[in-house]
Design a protein around this motif. Structure first.
Motif, short mmCIF file in Angstrom:
data_model
loop_
_atom_site.label_atom_id
_atom_site.label_comp_id
_atom_site.label_asym_id
_atom_site.label_seq_id
_atom_site.Cartn_x
_atom_site.Cartn_y
_atom_site.Cartn_z
N LEU A 236 18.82 42.88 29.45
CA LEU A 236 18.33 42.51 28.37
C LEU A 236 18.01 41.03 28.24
O LEU A 236 16.94 40.45 28.10
CB LEU A 236 18.68 43.23 28.29
CG LEU A 236 18.18 42.46 25.74
CD1 LEU A 236 16.74 43.35 26.03
CD2 LEU A 236 18.54 43.25 24.55
N LEU A 237 19.57 40.37 28.25
CA LEU A 237 19.36 39.12 27.87
C LEU A 237 18.47 38.56 29.58
O LEU A 237 17.96 37.55 29.19
CB LEU A 237 20.68 38.60 27.77
CG LEU A 237 21.08 39.04 26.52
CD1 LEU A 237 22.77 38.65 25.94
CD2 LEU A 237 20.67 38.11 25.24
N LEU A 238 18.95 38.71 30.66
CA LEU A 238 17.69 38.29 32.02
C LEU A 238 16.98 38.27 31.89
O LEU A 238 15.65 37.42 32.37
CB LEU A 238 18.73 39.31 33.32
CG LEU A 238 20.21 38.02 33.40
CD1 LEU A 238 20.52 38.97 34.81
CD2 LEU A 238 19.76 37.01 33.73
N ALA A 239 16.08 38.80 31.35
CA ALA A 239 15.08 39.63 31.12
C ALA A 239 14.36 38.67 29.94
O ALA A 239 13.09 37.63 30.73
CB ALA A 239 14.23 40.73 30.82
N PRO A 254 23.44 30.91 26.85
CA PRO A 254 24.70 31.04 26.51
C PRO A 254 24.86 32.42 25.61
O PRO A 254 26.36 33.05 25.70
CB PRO A 254 24.49 30.24 25.46
CG PRO A 254 23.01 29.70 25.76
CD PRO A 254 22.61 29.86 26.52
N ALA A 255 23.97 32.98 25.82
CA ALA A 255 24.16 34.32 24.99
C ALA A 255 24.86 35.23 26.00
O ALA A 255 25.66 36.09 25.95
CB ALA A 255 23.08 35.16 24.52
N MET A 256 24.54 35.21 27.02
CA MET A 256 25.19 35.99 28.70
C MET A 256 26.01 35.77 28.63
O MET A 256 26.99 36.31 28.67
CB MET A 256 24.18 35.65 29.80
CG MET A 256 22.48 36.49 29.89
SD MET A 256 21.88 36.22 31.13
CE MET A 256 21.00 34.55 31.39
N ILE A 257 26.99 34.30 28.50
CA ILE A 257 28.09 33.98 28.99
C ILE A 257 29.12 34.86 27.69
O ILE A 257 30.19 34.70 27.73
CB ILE A 257 28.23 32.52 28.20
CG1 ILE A 257 27.56 31.73 30.10
CG2 ILE A 257 29.87 32.08 28.49
CD1 ILE A 257 27.72 30.42 29.62
N ILE A 258 28.87 34.61 26.44
CA ILE A 258 29.41 35.16 25.85
C ILE A 258 29.23 36.60 25.68
O ILE A 258 30.73 37.31 25.68
CB ILE A 258 28.69 34.90 24.59
CG1 ILE A 258 28.27 33.17 24.00
CG2 ILE A 258 29.58 35.35 22.61
CD1 ILE A 258 27.44 33.06 22.43
#
Length: 388
Positions: A236-239, A254-258
């Motif tokens: 979802l975050l990639l999209a 940064p949300a993907m990292i977290i």
């Protein structure tokens, strides 16, 4: 506390109420994640199917999951309601649900800890104005002891057995899904509940205890992987990073990292709440991941908490690494494709205005008189500027 780990919830609607409840449940679990990690590492290392089997050290596993973790949850829940006094009586009362059931009582601890602290809070308010000077400590200690002991007895006789019946019913439902090859359909319930911040209640309150029982028999359990899979959220975050609203795209990496490395799934919930149709993407990704886990025979020896890739690798049994990574990868890919489709591949997003774009005219400049001439005040202003 709850507001440390989940966004503040405003409003009084049904959705806000559910989110607020979920936030409080998360607030009881998240401060104790270190204890869950400790238990998970001990389990992964020292049980008979672990990386370093050791019968003596494996004796730590059962007391930690059945006593320590429920007591910590109840302690934290009581502290959220009534400070240190609430924490103490919550922990005392939790021993009742621990003794009153044979399964790990995470859900029971989430109930009895805050409930006992809430009762003590109102007893303290009642006694505060009626206690003579010099008797405060005596009244405080005896009231806490009586209420904590009474709720512990209530936990043994009432709350513990009721929660065990609920857990057994949930286990039977999951067993039915597994037996009929329908376990991927569990994502229809799990993913929407996660977005409402009920992820910890589902994972640690329902799936965790069921997975512990299954892992005790088979050495691993797929139930640990249903809620904790980081793949749907990563997709979802990639999209969002490629096709989401332009103002939101910089926040996705940064949300993907977290999310993926830190295991804090709550970071992607607001993205779904902002565009509710994206719930279909995480449901599809979750179901695809579960289906992959099923056909590859994947399973974990303990709950990966928090649900990061590192936690997954830490509690993966020997020989199960490829199956675990395959399920995460498939869930990520399916969630990404579905979210991209639902976002229209970014076609609906307007281009940002260029730096040399003309500034919009003011309302005064656009005013016209009835005969098409500019407004008198604007004409006078321009004439004065020209003369100057």
């Amino acid at each position: 506390m709850a507001d440390t780990y989940t966004p503040p919830v405003y409003g009084t609607g049904v959705k806000a109420t559910i989110q607020r409840i979920g936030g409080h449940l998360a607030g009881m679990i998240m401060p104790n994640i270190g204890a869950f990690i400790a238990w998970g590492l001990i389990t992964a290392l020292f049980i008979p199917t672990g990386w370093l089997p050791n019968e003596g050290l494996a004796a730590l596993v059962d007391p930690m999951i059945k006593v320590l973790l429920p007591v910590l949850i109840a302690y934290t829940g009581g502290r959220m309601v009534h400070g240190q006094r609430g924490a103490v009586v919550g922990a005392v009362a939790a021993m009742g649900v621990v003794v009153g059931a044979d399964v790990p009582m995470f859900l029971g601890a989430m109930i009895i800890g805050p409930l006992t602290a809430w009762i003590l809070k109102y007893v303290d308010k009642f006694a505060e104005a009626r206690t003579r000077a010099g008797f405060e400590m005596l009244v405080d200690n005896f009231s806490a002891g009586i209420i904590g002991g009474a709720m512990a007895v209530a936990g043994v006789l009432g709350i513990g057995p009721v929660v065990q019946v609920i857990t057994t019913g949930a286990g039977n439902a999951v067993d039915w899904l597994v037996g009929n090859g329908l376990l991927p359909f569990a994502s229809l319930l799990i993913e929407p509940a996660k977005v409402l911040f009920l992820n910890n209640a589902i994972n640690h309150g329902v799936l965790g205890p069921l997975g512990v029982a299954q892992a005790a028999d088979t050495g691993k359990s797929i139930l640990f992987m249903l809620e904790s899979n980081p793949g749907p959220g990563l997709g979802l975050l990639l999209a969002f990073m490629f096709f989401g609203p332009r103002a939101m795209r910089p926040s996705a990496p940064p949300a993907m990292i977290i999310h993926f490395l830190g295991g804090i799934h709550e970071i992607y919930f607001p993205y779904v709440l902002m565009k509710p149709r994206l719930i279909l993407a995480v449901i599809g990704g979750g179901a695809a991941g579960v289906f992959t886990f099923m056909i590859t025979g994947a399973g974990l020896v303990a709950t990966p908490s928090p649900g990061s890739i590192f936690a997954y690798l830490a509690v993966t049994p020997r020989g199960g690494l490829l199956a675990s990574l395959a399920g995460i990868a498939v869930a990520t890919a399916v969630s990404f494709v579905l979210a991209a489709l639902l976002l229209g591949f970014g076609r609906g997003e307007k281009e940002e205005p260029a730096d040399d774009a003309p500034e919009p005219q003011s309302a005064t400049a656009g005013e016209q008189s009835a005969n098409g001439e500019p407004a008198r005040e604007e004409t006078q202003t321009r004439t004065a500027a020209k003369e100057a």
